[in-house]
Design a protein around this motif. Structure first.
Motif, PDB file in Angstrom:
ATOM      1  N   LYS A 199       0.835  -1.207   0.000  1.00 49.47           N
ATOM      2  CA  LYS A 199       0.000   0.000   0.000  1.00 49.47           C
ATOM      3  C   LYS A 199       0.869   1.256   0.000  1.00 49.47           C
ATOM      4  O   LYS A 199       0.599   2.213  -0.734  1.00 49.47           O
ATOM      5  N   GLU A 200       1.924   1.244   0.819  1.00 47.26           N
ATOM      6  CA  GLU A 200       2.857   2.378   0.863  1.00 47.26           C
ATOM      7  C   GLU A 200       3.578   2.531  -0.478  1.00 47.26           C
ATOM      8  O   GLU A 200       3.784   3.650  -0.968  1.00 47.26           O
ATOM      9  N   ALA A 201       3.956   1.399  -1.065  1.00 47.54           N
ATOM     10  CA  ALA A 201       4.633   1.421  -2.362  1.00 47.54           C
ATOM     11  C   ALA A 201       3.706   1.972  -3.444  1.00 47.54           C
ATOM     12  O   ALA A 201       4.108   2.803  -4.267  1.00 47.54           O
ATOM     13  N   GLU A 202       2.466   1.518  -3.434  1.00 48.49           N
ATOM     14  CA  GLU A 202       1.476   1.977  -4.413  1.00 48.49           C
ATOM     15  C   GLU A 202       1.250   3.484  -4.321  1.00 48.49           C
ATOM     16  O   GLU A 202       1.124   4.178  -5.337  1.00 48.49           O
ATOM     17  N   GLU A 203       1.217   3.979  -3.109  1.00 47.27           N
ATOM     18  CA  GLU A 203       1.023   5.411  -2.880  1.00 47.27           C
ATOM     19  C   GLU A 203       2.168   6.230  -3.487  1.00 47.27           C
ATOM     20  O   GLU A 203       1.942   7.271  -4.124  1.00 47.27           O
ATOM     21  N   LEU A 204       3.395   5.746  -3.308  1.00 44.60           N
ATOM     22  CA  LEU A 204       4.562   6.449  -3.861  1.00 44.60           C
ATOM     23  C   LEU A 204       4.581   6.403  -5.385  1.00 44.60           C
ATOM     24  O   LEU A 204       4.962   7.377  -6.038  1.00 44.60           O
ATOM     25  N   ILE A 205       4.198   5.269  -5.945  1.00 45.60           N
ATOM     26  CA  ILE A 205       4.161   5.126  -7.404  1.00 45.60           C
ATOM     27  C   ILE A 205       3.216   6.172  -8.007  1.00 45.60           C
ATOM     28  O   ILE A 205       3.542   6.835  -8.991  1.00 45.60           O
ATOM     29  N   LYS A 206       2.050   6.315  -7.391  1.00 46.05           N
ATOM     30  CA  LYS A 206       1.060   7.284  -7.883  1.00 46.05           C
ATOM     31  C   LYS A 206       1.546   8.721  -7.662  1.00 46.05           C
ATOM     32  O   LYS A 206       1.443   9.563  -8.561  1.00 46.05           O
TER      33      LYS A 206
END
Length: 231
Positions: free
Chosen positions: A52-59
Motif C-alpha cells: 500500500k505504501e509502495a502503491e502510494e509512492l508510485i502514484k
C-alpha cells in the motif's frame, strides 16, 4: 541524493535495518522530491510486503506501475494475477527463461503442481541439461506430485555445486538429507551476510517457503548471521 541512497543501501543490506533505511529515505523525500529516492524506497517497501505504501509512492511520483507489477502482486500474494502477468510475458517471448521460471513459480504458489510439471517438462525439452531455476521448479512440481527426485542426476549435480547460489541451496534442500540441509542453510546465511535484502527472495520463493517455514527462519538463519556492532 547519491549519498543518501548509498547510506540507505548500507543501512538496509549491511546493517539489516530496513525500517531505519525507510525513515532515512522518507525524511529526505519529504524535503526534496526525487524519483531515484522514491524508487529505492518502493523497493524496500515491497521487500517488506508494504504494498500500500509502495502503491502510494508510485502514484504520487507518477512512476510506471508496470515496472513494479510483478513485485506488487507477489507482495499482495495475488498469485492468480501473477500467473496471468507471466503468461502475458511468455506470449511476447516464449524462449525467455526468466518468464518461463516466473510462470511456473506462480503455478507452484497456487499448488497447481500437475500443471507446473507439464509446463516445465515441455519448456525444458529445448535445453541441453535441466539446470537453473526452471529445473528447480520442474523437480519441485514432480516432488509435490509424489514423485521421487533424490536420485535425479541433475538435482545431485546442482546440490554438489560449490557455487553459493539460491539454485544450489534449493537443490540441497530437495535432497532431504541432513548434511545437505545444513549446507543449504549455510549458503543462505552467507548470502544474507553479504546482502540482507536477499531475505525477501527467501520469504517469497516457493522452495524456501517449503523447506524453511517462516517460523523457523529466525532460529535457523537470522540468529546465525555474523554479529554486527553498531556504534
Amino acid at each position: 541524493i547519491s549519498v543518501v541512497l548509498k547510506k540507505a543501501e548500507l543501512i538496509y543490506t549491511k546493517l539489516r535495518k530496513p525500517e531505519l533505511a525507510i525513515r532515512c529515505l522518507s525524511n529526505v523525500l519529504n524535503k526534496k522530491e526525487s524519483a531515484s529516492i522514491a524508487k529505492y524506497l518502493i523497493k524496500i517497501y515491497l521487500d517488506q510486503d508494504k504494498w500500500k505504501e509502495a502503491e502510494e509512492l508510485i502514484k504520487k511520483h507518477n512512476l510506471r506501475y508496470d515496472e513494479y507489477e510483478e513485485r506488487m502482486l507477489t507482495a499482495k500474494e495475488d498469485y492468480l494475477n501473477l500467473e496471468i502477468y507471466w503468461n502475458n510475458k511468455i506470449q511476447k517471448d516464449r524462449t525467455n527463461l526468466t518468464y518461463l521460471a516466473g510462470y511456473s513459480h506462480a503455478l507452484l504458489l497456487q499448488n497447481k503442481f500437475a500443471e507446473a510439471y507439464d509446463f516445465c517438462a515441455e519448456a525444458l525439452k529445448s535445453l541441453p541439461r535441466y539446470t537453473g531455476i526452471l529445473a528447480i521448479n520442474y523437480y519441485l512440481a514432480k516432488q509435490m506430485n509424489k514423485g521421487r527426485i533424490t536420485a535425479e542426476p541433475n538435482i545431485n549435480r546442482m546440490a554438489s555445486s560449490d557455487e553459493e547460489s539460491f539454485v544450489t541451496a534449493a537443490a540441497c534442500y530437495m535432497k532431504n538429507d541432513h548434511k545437505m540441509t545444513d549446507k543449504a542453510d549455510q549458503i543462505i546465511i552467507n548470502l544474507l551476510n553479504k546482502d540482507f535484502s536477499c531475505l525477501e527472495y527467501i520469504l517469497h520463493c516457493y522452495v524456501f517457503k517449503k523447506y524453511i517455514p517462516k517460523k523457523e527462519i529466525d532460529d535457523r538463519i537470522i540468529s546465525k548471521l555474523n554479529y554486527i556492532s553498531i556504534t
